[in-house]
Design an enzyme around this catalytic site. Structure first.
Site, PDB file in Angstrom:
ATOM      1  N   GLY A  22       0.854  -1.184   0.000  1.00 45.27           N
ATOM      2  CA  GLY A  22       0.000   0.000   0.000  1.00 45.27           C
ATOM      3  C   GLY A  22       0.891   1.236   0.000  1.00 45.27           C
ATOM      4  N   TRP A  24       1.968   3.121   2.472  1.00 46.96           N
ATOM      5  CA  TRP A  24       2.996   3.206   3.503  1.00 46.96           C
ATOM      6  C   TRP A  24       4.090   2.151   3.286  1.00 46.96           C
ATOM      7  CZ3 TRP A  24       5.564   6.446   5.764  1.00 46.96           C
ATOM      8  CH2 TRP A  24       6.123   6.330   7.038  1.00 46.96           C
ATOM      9  N   GLY A 145       4.591   7.399  13.796  1.00 49.79           N
ATOM     10  CA  GLY A 145       4.825   8.830  13.951  1.00 49.79           C
ATOM     11  C   GLY A 145       4.193   9.610  12.814  1.00 49.79           C
ATOM     12  N   SER A 147       3.763  10.930   9.533  1.00 49.52           N
ATOM     13  CA  SER A 147       4.472  10.557   8.305  1.00 49.52           C
ATOM     14  C   SER A 147       3.477  10.235   7.207  1.00 49.52           C
ATOM     15  CB  SER A 147       5.338   9.329   8.590  1.00 49.52           C
ATOM     16  OG  SER A 147       4.579   8.333   9.264  1.00 49.52           O
ATOM     17  N   LYS A 200      -4.942   8.010  17.492  1.00 51.98           N
ATOM     18  CA  LYS A 200      -4.953   9.270  16.716  1.00 51.98           C
ATOM     19  C   LYS A 200      -5.824   9.154  15.466  1.00 51.98           C
ATOM     20  CE  LYS A 200      -2.300   8.252  13.031  1.00 51.98           C
ATOM     21  NZ  LYS A 200      -2.578   8.501  11.617  1.00 51.98           N
ATOM     22  N   THR A 257      -2.297  14.277  11.688  1.00 50.94           N
ATOM     23  CA  THR A 257      -3.472  13.623  11.112  1.00 50.94           C
ATOM     24  C   THR A 257      -4.722  14.471  11.274  1.00 50.94           C
ATOM     25  OG1 THR A 257      -2.377  11.587  11.814  1.00 50.94           O
ATOM     26  CG2 THR A 257      -4.560  11.362  10.918  1.00 50.94           C
ATOM     27  N   VAL A 288      -7.176   2.406   3.123  1.00 49.99           N
ATOM     28  CA  VAL A 288      -7.697   2.058   4.439  1.00 49.99           C
ATOM     29  C   VAL A 288      -7.835   3.318   5.314  1.00 49.99           C
ATOM     30  CG1 VAL A 288      -5.399   1.566   5.435  1.00 49.99           C
ATOM     31  CG2 VAL A 288      -7.403   0.415   6.343  1.00 49.99           C
ATOM     32  N   GLU A 290      -7.912   3.631   9.010  1.00 51.70           N
ATOM     33  CA  GLU A 290      -7.743   2.765  10.174  1.00 51.70           C
ATOM     34  C   GLU A 290      -8.605   3.195  11.360  1.00 51.70           C
ATOM     35  OE1 GLU A 290      -6.597  -0.074  10.026  1.00 51.70           O
ATOM     36  OE2 GLU A 290      -4.505  -0.261   9.435  1.00 51.70           O
TER      37      GLU A 290
END
Ligand SMILES: NC(=O)C1=CN([C@@H]2O[C@H](COP(=O)(O)OP(=O)(O)OC[C@H]3O[C@@H](n4cnc5c(N)ncnc54)[C@H](OP(=O)(O)O)[C@@H]3O)[C@@H](O)[C@H]2O)C=CC1
Ligand SMILES: O=C(CO)COP(=O)(O)O
Length: 342
Positions: A22, A24, A145, A147, A200, A257, A288, A290
């Site tokens: 994906g 990330w 973190g 990113s 988060k 975020t 996704v 999450e």
């Protein structure tokens, strides 16, 4: 990269396997190549692997980013069996099945860096617990973190937390995974790092709702601050440390975020705040969110631990169709007045 572990053994990481192509996983594979590791990225679909090989781009999940020269691709988890280091990056709800499928190819002692953010639905387990149950011989680390994959893949400056209980291994991973533009900071508290990343995402949905309803910058700041209090309470109740969630993997990621529509979680909240239903907001999305996936588990976990998490609880109720956006806002604003504390 060579380091020594607690018993004086040398830890050398020359090859990395990244599970999950994906956004990330692809960005982290780029980082691994930049860090000098011989890197293989695993995608589930042979067709995606073929496209990655021929186009040197992942237009499905990370459009517009040329992939690093030397990065290799495979659909077969067995091809990662010889790697010195594994980065696990599937969506959190698929971590168990993914690691179970990788188990026959894992060599005992090869560390697994967990890079996904979430709590397993049903079991309420963190990714480190899932790893311990599926690959008991794998030393664990957590990378988390602020990113955004697109930024990291382009080499823009990024700092993250790398948590590992074994200090020597953590130090070795830190130097192995640091790369131009990518700066990990070492921590030992895996639970705190995981709790920050998981919560988060749920809280970012709340910030999106606020943005979608145009509730203003003051509401936004209040949500981040009180959300951070929830995150800290829950992390500590789970066995993590408040100091960890005050770092990049908690507060840092929450700020990122909650502040950009680049976030899938914040965008989901934005759509809900603008009047879309959950189904409409998620329709046709391959990526996704999450926070949506983990919200029921976070809610159940908070209830089990007796921790008050009104914002996360409200988002879980909104996503489950139990309350409306107006009900969520009214519910948060009409809570009893109290002293300000974490
Ligand atoms: N994107 C980001 O900026 C960041 C993401 N993360 C975290 O990384 C994790 C992965 O997210 P991301 O890379 O963004 O994901 P994406 O939304 O970009 O892609 C979804 C991924 O999920 C995979 N997938 C779908 N179904 C399954 C399944 N049944 N089993 C295994 N894999 C499946 C897809 O593979 P397929 O194509 O084969 O279906 C694809 O690789 C998440 O936990 C996220 O929170 C962390 C930091 C930054
Ligand atoms: O985890 C992330 C940034 O640190 C990515 O956030 P989203 O999953 O909300 O896009």
């Amino acid at each position: 990269m060579t380091n020594e572990n607690a018993s004086g053994g040398r830890m050398e990481f020359r090859t990395a396997g990244v599970i999950g192509a994906g956004a990330w996983g692809t960005a982290l594979a780029q980082v691994c190549v930049r860090a000098g590791l011989d890197t293989t990225l695993q995608a589930r679909e042979p067709q995606l692997v073929e496209t990655l090989r021929t186009t040197r781009a992942n237009d499905l999940y990370l459009p517009g980013v040329p992939l690093a020269e030397g990065l290799k691709f495979t659909a077969d988890l067995a091809d990662l069996g010889d790697c010195d280091l594994i980065l696990a990056v599937p969506p959190a709800q698929h971590m168990r099945a993914t690691l179970t499928a990788f188990a026959p190819h894992h060599r005992p002692g090869v560390p697994v860096v967990l890079c996904s953010k979430g709590v397993e639905r049903g079991t309420m387990k963190l990714m480190t617990e899932v790893l311990a149950e599926t690959l008991p011989d794998a030393p664990a680390a957590v990378l988390s973190g602020p990113s955004f994959a697109g930024e990291v893949a382009r080499g823009l400056p990024t700092a993250v937390t790398l948590a590992c209980a074994d200090q020597a291994l953590g130090q070795a991973l830190l130097s192995t995974l640091s790369a131009p533009g990518f700066r990990p900071y070492l921590a030992t508290d895996l639970i705190g790092a995981e709790a920050g990343g998981a919560l988060k995402n749920v809280l970012a949905i709340a910030c999106g709702v606020s943005e979608g309803r145009q509730l203003g910058r003051s509401a936004h700041a209040a949500l981040i601050t009180r959300g951070f209090a929830e995150m800290t309470r829950l992390a500590v109740a789970m066995g993590g440390q408040a100091e960890t969630v005050a770092g990049l993997c908690g507060l840092g990621d929450l700020v990122l975020t909650c502040s950009s529509p680049q976030s899938r979680n914040m965008s989901l909240g934005l759509a809900l705040g603008q009047g879309q239903t959950v189904e409409q907001a998620l329709a046709g999305k391959r990526s996704v969110a999450e926070g949506y996936e983990s919200a029921p588990a976070v809610r159940a976990l908070a209830a089990r631990l007796g921790v008050e998490t009104p914002i996360a609880e409200g988002i879980a109720a909104l996503l489950a169709g139990e309350i409306t956006v107006d009900g969520l806002i009214d519910g948060l604003l009409s809570r009893p007045l109290k002293a300000e504390r974490v």
